[in-house]
Design an enzyme around this catalytic site. Structure first.
Site: not given
Ligand SMILES: [Zn+2]
Length: 360
Positions: A59, A120
């Site tokens: 992401d 993340e």
């Molecule tokens: Zn990163």
């Protein structure tokens, strides 16, 4: 973006299979709300050594859709309307290229476990819900840093908190004495705090505040959100508690003076964001990376980071990951860039690490 990694995961799955890897998607999607789970790829090796883990995240932050990539003088940027997304797409490119190099040159290597996470940037949610039963590697590397000549071996732990100060509404002109101004209370508490850098290894921030109804109403509620980070667990808890206490003091003091219907009141919510990492200079993963760099005639220095990443979650699960850089710069801004040269350097280092590892 976070929770929309599905199309990328499908494409990466296809490419990793072409490169000879077995792929799995874990069940994290139910927990993260993403349109895919984490992608795990296993490449068998010809050498009998424990697997090496290589991690990156799929992401990016916003605005990261419809990116138009420019390449000028050896540097990739966006056109300025979006981020570039080199954090962490440059890492994915480096990993794919390293695997191609291994294959094209028939380089002997040990087993490799590639873990490409979702979410993340949304609180490490992909890694936090990763199916660790699918992994057997004792340690590895996350490609999620800037400096191609460094390896991050220490990152802080962090807490997130929310404070709700409950005052009492009243007409600001007719009966202000019947109200309790929650914004004023919050301001008093904040004024007494040290915010920002507390010491060399500790920081805190109140980064968001909302409250009030209208200029003619005494504000009955104000909500604040913030965070604290430290490389020292005791300091982290101390700073977090200190902030909460400052607000509690102001609330208590006001209640002593007025005692209006048991008000003001306060509600707090503290949540651990992630635990710290600390990998010793003598850890095999540090030695391996340094040997690999030396084999390229380069040096690699160990570094300390002020931020958290998937590596914090892996560390808590018993799989230490050193963080390597891909050359990404000014990440999370529309000025983000990455030099092609740096990505090549990162690829060379990763290939050298994988080679060196097979000799262990
Ligand atoms: Zn990163």
């Amino acid at each position: 973006m976070s929770r929309r990694e599905g199309a990328l995961a499908a494409e990466l799955k296809r490419r990793l299979q072409i490169l000879g890897a077995q792929t799995f998607i874990d069940g994290a999607a139910i927990k993260t709300g993403s349109d895919t789970g984490n992608l795990i790829a296993r490449l068998e090796g010809s050498r009998e050594v424990p697997p090496l883990l290589v991690n990156a995240h799929m992401d990016t932050v916003q605005p990261g859709e419809g990116v138009s990539v420019l390449f000028k003088d050896g540097v990739f940027t966006s056109d300025g309307r979006t981020i570039l997304g080199a954090d962490d797409k440059s890492a994915i490119a480096v990993i794919l290229e390293a695997l191609s190099v291994l294959r094209e040159n028939q380089i002997q290597h040990g087993p490799i476990e590639i873990v490409l996470t979702t979410c993340e940037e949304a609180g490490l949610k992909g890694a936090k819900n990763l199916d660790f039963n699918l992994l057997t590697a004792p340690y590895g590397y996350a490609l999620d840093g800037s400096d191609t000549e460094g390896i991050i071996v220490q990152a802080p732990s962090a807490n997130r908190f929310e404070i709700r100060l409950i005052g009492k509404d009243a007409h600001a002109g007719a009966h202000p004495e019947q109200g309790i101004n929650a914004i004023h209370l919050a301001a008093k508490a904040m004024a007494g705090l040290t915010i920002g850098r507390i010491d060399i290894e500790t920081t805190c921030n109140i980064g968001w505040i909302e409250g009030g109804v209208a200029t003619n109403v005494v504000p009955p509620l104000v909500t604040l959100r913030g965070e604290a980070r430290s490389h020292d667990e005791a300091k982290l808890q101390g700073v977090t508690a200190g902030i909460i206490e400052a607000f509690e003091e102001v609330v208590k003091e006001h209640r002593r003076r007025t005692g209006l219907d048991g008000l003001p009141q306060m509600e707090t919510h503290v949540e651990r964001s992630y635990g710290r990492t600390r990998i010793s200079e003598g850890h095999p993963l540090v030695l391996l990376a340094k040997q690999a760099a030396a084999s390229l005639g380069r040096s690699l220095r160990t570094k300390i980071s002020g931020g958290g990443s998937d590596a914090n979650v892996f560390f808590e699960k018993g799989i230490p990951l050193g963080i390597l850089g891909t050359g990404m710069r000014e990440v999370h801004t529309t000025r983000e860039s990455v030099r092609l040269d740096d990505m090549i350097r990162a690829t060379e280092l990763l290939v050298a690490i994988i080679r060196q590892h097979s000799k262990a």
